[in-house]
Design a protein around this motif. Structure first.
Motif, PDB file in Angstrom:
ATOM      1  N   LYS A   1      27.171  48.756  28.404  1.00 61.54           N
ATOM      2  CA  LYS A   1      26.312  49.537  27.890  1.00 61.54           C
ATOM      3  C   LYS A   1      24.841  49.173  28.418  1.00 61.54           C
ATOM      4  CE  LYS A   1      27.887  49.693  23.097  1.00 61.54           C
ATOM      5  NZ  LYS A   1      27.609  49.307  21.774  1.00 61.54           N
ATOM      6  N   ALA A   2      24.599  47.999  29.025  1.00 62.93           N
ATOM      7  CA  ALA A   2      23.283  47.782  29.749  1.00 62.93           C
ATOM      8  C   ALA A   2      23.348  48.547  31.128  1.00 62.93           C
ATOM      9  CB  ALA A   2      23.209  46.388  29.946  1.00 62.93           C
ATOM     10  N   HIS A   3      24.512  48.876  31.678  1.00 62.97           N
ATOM     11  CA  HIS A   3      24.666  49.374  33.106  1.00 62.97           C
ATOM     12  C   HIS A   3      25.071  50.916  32.869  1.00 62.97           C
ATOM     13  CE1 HIS A   3      24.422  45.135  33.666  1.00 62.97           C
ATOM     14  NE2 HIS A   3      23.592  45.334  34.846  1.00 62.97           N
ATOM     15  N   ASP A   4      25.143  51.399  31.754  1.00 66.43           N
ATOM     16  CA  ASP A   4      25.385  52.872  31.420  1.00 66.43           C
ATOM     17  C   ASP A   4      26.765  53.117  31.932  1.00 66.43           C
ATOM     18  OD1 ASP A   4      22.935  53.668  30.434  1.00 66.43           O
ATOM     19  OD2 ASP A   4      21.957  53.784  32.191  1.00 66.43           O
ATOM     20  N   ILE A   5      27.825  52.323  31.812  1.00 70.93           N
ATOM     21  CA  ILE A   5      29.307  52.456  32.114  1.00 70.93           C
ATOM     22  C   ILE A   5      29.847  52.796  30.986  1.00 70.93           C
ATOM     23  CG2 ILE A   5      31.240  51.484  33.254  1.00 70.93           C
ATOM     24  CD1 ILE A   5      29.293  49.671  34.987  1.00 70.93           C
ATOM     25  N   SER A   6      30.686  53.868  31.026  1.00 73.68           N
ATOM     26  CA  SER A   6      31.383  54.473  29.686  1.00 73.68           C
ATOM     27  C   SER A   6      32.769  54.164  29.842  1.00 73.68           C
ATOM     28  CB  SER A   6      31.339  55.948  29.639  1.00 73.68           C
ATOM     29  OG  SER A   6      31.610  56.633  30.763  1.00 73.68           O
ATOM     30  N   ASP A   7      33.559  53.775  30.800  1.00 76.94           N
ATOM     31  CA  ASP A   7      34.867  53.413  30.961  1.00 76.94           C
ATOM     32  C   ASP A   7      35.237  52.301  31.662  1.00 76.94           C
ATOM     33  OD1 ASP A   7      37.482  54.756  30.824  1.00 76.94           O
ATOM     34  OD2 ASP A   7      37.337  54.161  32.690  1.00 76.94           O
ATOM     35  N   VAL A   8      36.156  51.334  31.284  1.00 79.54           N
ATOM     36  CA  VAL A   8      36.411  50.195  31.842  1.00 79.54           C
ATOM     37  C   VAL A   8      37.064  50.382  33.332  1.00 79.54           C
ATOM     38  CG1 VAL A   8      38.066  48.144  31.568  1.00 79.54           C
ATOM     39  CG2 VAL A   8      36.962  49.067  29.753  1.00 79.54           C
TER      40      VAL A   8
ATOM     41  N   GLU B   1      35.805  52.537  35.326  1.00 73.16           N
ATOM     42  CA  GLU B   1      34.874  52.688  36.300  1.00 73.16           C
ATOM     43  C   GLU B   1      34.248  51.374  36.507  1.00 73.16           C
ATOM     44  OE1 GLU B   1      30.274  54.463  36.204  1.00 73.16           O
ATOM     45  OE2 GLU B   1      31.619  54.924  34.503  1.00 73.16           O
ATOM     46  N   LEU B   2      34.531  50.418  35.616  1.00 74.21           N
ATOM     47  CA  LEU B   2      33.751  49.135  35.824  1.00 74.21           C
ATOM     48  C   LEU B   2      34.614  48.387  36.966  1.00 74.21           C
ATOM     49  CD1 LEU B   2      31.816  46.658  35.388  1.00 74.21           C
ATOM     50  CD2 LEU B   2      33.449  46.354  33.104  1.00 74.21           C
TER      51      LEU B   2
ATOM     52  N   TYR C   1      38.125  47.398  45.443  1.00 74.64           N
ATOM     53  CA  TYR C   1      38.645  48.556  46.146  1.00 74.64           C
ATOM     54  C   TYR C   1      40.137  48.540  46.458  1.00 74.64           C
ATOM     55  CZ  TYR C   1      33.572  48.457  47.224  1.00 74.64           C
ATOM     56  OH  TYR C   1      32.285  48.452  47.260  1.00 74.64           O
ATOM     57  N   ASP C   2      40.637  47.342  46.423  1.00 74.87           N
ATOM     58  CA  ASP C   2      42.099  47.052  46.433  1.00 74.87           C
ATOM     59  C   ASP C   2      42.593  46.195  45.528  1.00 74.87           C
ATOM     60  OD1 ASP C   2      44.724  47.248  47.132  1.00 74.87           O
ATOM     61  OD2 ASP C   2      44.484  46.805  49.208  1.00 74.87           O
ATOM     62  N   PRO C   3      42.990  46.451  44.460  1.00 75.97           N
ATOM     63  CA  PRO C   3      43.399  45.503  43.282  1.00 75.97           C
ATOM     64  C   PRO C   3      44.539  44.627  43.949  1.00 75.97           C
ATOM     65  CG  PRO C   3      43.330  47.691  42.358  1.00 75.97           C
ATOM     66  CD  PRO C   3      43.072  48.031  43.704  1.00 75.97           C
ATOM     67  N   SER C   4      45.554  45.272  44.651  1.00 73.61           N
ATOM     68  CA  SER C   4      46.506  44.375  45.174  1.00 73.61           C
ATOM     69  C   SER C   4      46.071  43.097  45.948  1.00 73.61           C
ATOM     70  CB  SER C   4      47.483  45.350  46.239  1.00 73.61           C
ATOM     71  OG  SER C   4      46.839  45.592  47.204  1.00 73.61           O
TER      72      SER C   4
ATOM     73  N   THR D   1      46.977  44.650  35.486  1.00 71.43           N
ATOM     74  CA  THR D   1      46.569  43.756  34.598  1.00 71.43           C
ATOM     75  C   THR D   1      45.766  42.747  35.288  1.00 71.43           C
ATOM     76  OG1 THR D   1      48.904  44.141  33.542  1.00 71.43           O
ATOM     77  CG2 THR D   1      47.798  41.865  33.154  1.00 71.43           C
ATOM     78  N   LEU D   2      46.112  42.191  36.629  1.00 76.74           N
ATOM     79  CA  LEU D   2      45.292  41.284  37.236  1.00 76.74           C
ATOM     80  C   LEU D   2      43.923  41.509  37.295  1.00 76.74           C
ATOM     81  CD1 LEU D   2      45.486  38.400  38.233  1.00 76.74           C
ATOM     82  CD2 LEU D   2      46.199  39.465  40.510  1.00 76.74           C
ATOM     83  N   GLN D   3      43.738  42.998  37.740  1.00 75.07           N
ATOM     84  CA  GLN D   3      42.408  43.342  37.984  1.00 75.07           C
ATOM     85  C   GLN D   3      41.588  43.486  36.648  1.00 75.07           C
ATOM     86  OE1 GLN D   3      42.395  47.634  38.927  1.00 75.07           O
ATOM     87  NE2 GLN D   3      40.332  47.694  39.878  1.00 75.07           N
ATOM     88  N   LEU D   4      42.172  43.802  35.596  1.00 74.88           N
ATOM     89  CA  LEU D   4      41.404  43.603  34.371  1.00 74.88           C
ATOM     90  C   LEU D   4      41.149  42.408  33.702  1.00 74.88           C
ATOM     91  CD1 LEU D   4      40.409  45.330  31.856  1.00 74.88           C
ATOM     92  CD2 LEU D   4      42.553  45.180  30.882  1.00 74.88           C
TER      93      LEU D   4
END
Length: 404
Positions: free
Chosen positions: A86-93, A95-96, A102-105, A121-124
């Motif tokens: 909310k503090a950074h106007d991000i509406s979707d996880v 997007e965060l 850049y490369d979750p793997s 899962t690891l990225q989240l």
């Protein structure tokens, strides 16, 4: 076990090995590294005292079981991420997460012995815990009598000084880590927000280090005291435990005199008295130096010195053995063990292990504890000298070191 069960086990092993062979690939630079940035403490050390490596309040990173945290902890984590978005106007996880990875793997390259997590899962998991670390570092210096509204989520798990200290202790467990580069990237990705500046986060990190540095407790974390030492740049550390590690190995500035452990030979110290002293009844591993009582009877005297382990030295002319002043509380053993484990798996040299071996060698009986206490080398808050003896006699079990 009958023949049918034996065959079944053989079939299971054979099928598993074939699957592994088919999935194996040529070694890459990442695959052949001796260690990853973050790993679990060695099993040989964990087996000695498992609870020293277990989080009590905060579980951070993917090396602990995913559901090992309490529902309250997960609510706190969710609240941290929600407020950050909310503090950074991000509406979707999603997007965060894209801001951090850049490369979750590639996340798998930062950890060893990972559970079978998917890259998603690891990225989240790492995204959430990176933000939680960021928020907790900002919360740590906050005075209890003036808790900011934005930090009230941490009051649910840090509702008094005891649980607060337990939570801060959890930040420095070896397997309870996230890579420091992701915390720095969080700052870089949101540079327009003044509260994300490194200076503010470093204040919380210094505070956390001060709480857990057993050589600093009781000395105060004043600017004047800190300025006596070379201040490491935590931004280049691997993770938070590594920050504490480089801090306790810091060198005094030249004007205060810098003496390292390399200024004397441990084997030389033993050889100096081996003709006068009977060999102590200890394992060969712990025969690096005589006990404190043996050295004392031979004319050696001890002096506790305020500072890091780099102040340890032996003055042959004055027959004085200088050691850093160590303040020991109930949780001190956990910090010492995690620092040793971190060094054992990822560092070259082993100065902290050398320090631990020296203390293990010096302390064998309550008489040794009494001598070191009177000299100001240790300050014992464990309740008895017997507990101090047990702590050190067990500290270096299964620890690997070069010959002293």
């Amino acid at each position: 076990m009958d023949q049918s069960e034996s065959i079944s086990e053989e079939d299971k092993w054979r099928k598993d090995m074939i699957i592994r062979i088919n999935k194996a690939t040529d070694a890459t630079d990442d695959d052949t590294r001796l260690f990853r940035e973050i790993s679990k403490p060695p099993k040989a050390l964990v087996d000695v005292k498992p609870q020293s490596y277990r989080p009590q309040i905060l579980t951070i990173g993917p090396l602990h079981e995913m559901l090992s945290g309490s529902p309250v902890l997960y609510d706190v984590k969710a609240s941290c991420v929600n407020k950050f978005m909310k503090a950074h106007d991000i509406s979707d996880v999603e997007e965060l997460m894209q801001h951090l990875f850049y490369d979750p793997s590639e996340l798998h390259n930062h950890y060893s012995d990972l559970p079978e997590y998917s890259s998603e899962t690891l990225q989240l998991l790492v995204t959430v815990d990176t933000i939680v670390i960021r928020e907790f570092l900002r919360f740590i210096p906050t005075q209890w009598d003036s808790i900011l509204e934005e930090h009230t989520q941490f009051c649910k798990i840090c509702n008094n000084n005891i649980t607060f200290n337990q939570a801060v202790r959890d930040l420095f467990l070896m397997g309870n880590q996230i890579p420091m580069p992701f915390l720095m990237k969080l700052i870089e990705e949101f540079p327009k927000k003044p509260e994300l500046e490194w200076d503010e986060l470093q204040e919380g990190l210094f505070y956390a280090v001060a709480i857990n540095d057993p050589f600093l407790i009781g000395q105060g974390f004043s600017t004047e005291f800190v300025q006596r030492f070379h201040i490491p740049d935590f931004r280049h550390c691997t993770h938070l435990l590594d920050c504490l590690y480089v801090w306790v190995l810091r060198e005094p500035l030249q004007k205060y005199g810098s003496r390292s452990m390399d200024t004397f030979s441990l084997s030389g110290l033993w050889n100096l008295f081996k003709k006068k002293l009977a060999a102590p009844k200890k394992t060969i591993f712990r025969d690096c130096v005589p006990t404190a009582s043996q050295l004392s009877k031979s004319g050696i005297w001890f002096k506790g010195i305020v500072g890091s382990i780099s102040v340890m030295h032996y003055n042959k002319r004055r027959r004085r053995f200088g050691l850093p002043r160590l303040v020991v509380y109930h949780g001190t053993e956990d910090i010492l063990r995690n620092l040793i484990a971190h060094e054992q798996t990822s560092k070259v040299g082993g100065d902290f292990t050398k320090y631990a071996v020296i203390m293990d060698s010096l302390i064998d009986t309550t008489e040794d504890v009494t001598i070191l206490t009177k000299a100001g080398v240790i300050e014992n808050h464990l309740g008895s000298d017997e507990r101090m003896v047990k702590m050190w006699n067990d500290m270096c079990t299964n620890v690997s070191t070069q010959s002293c």
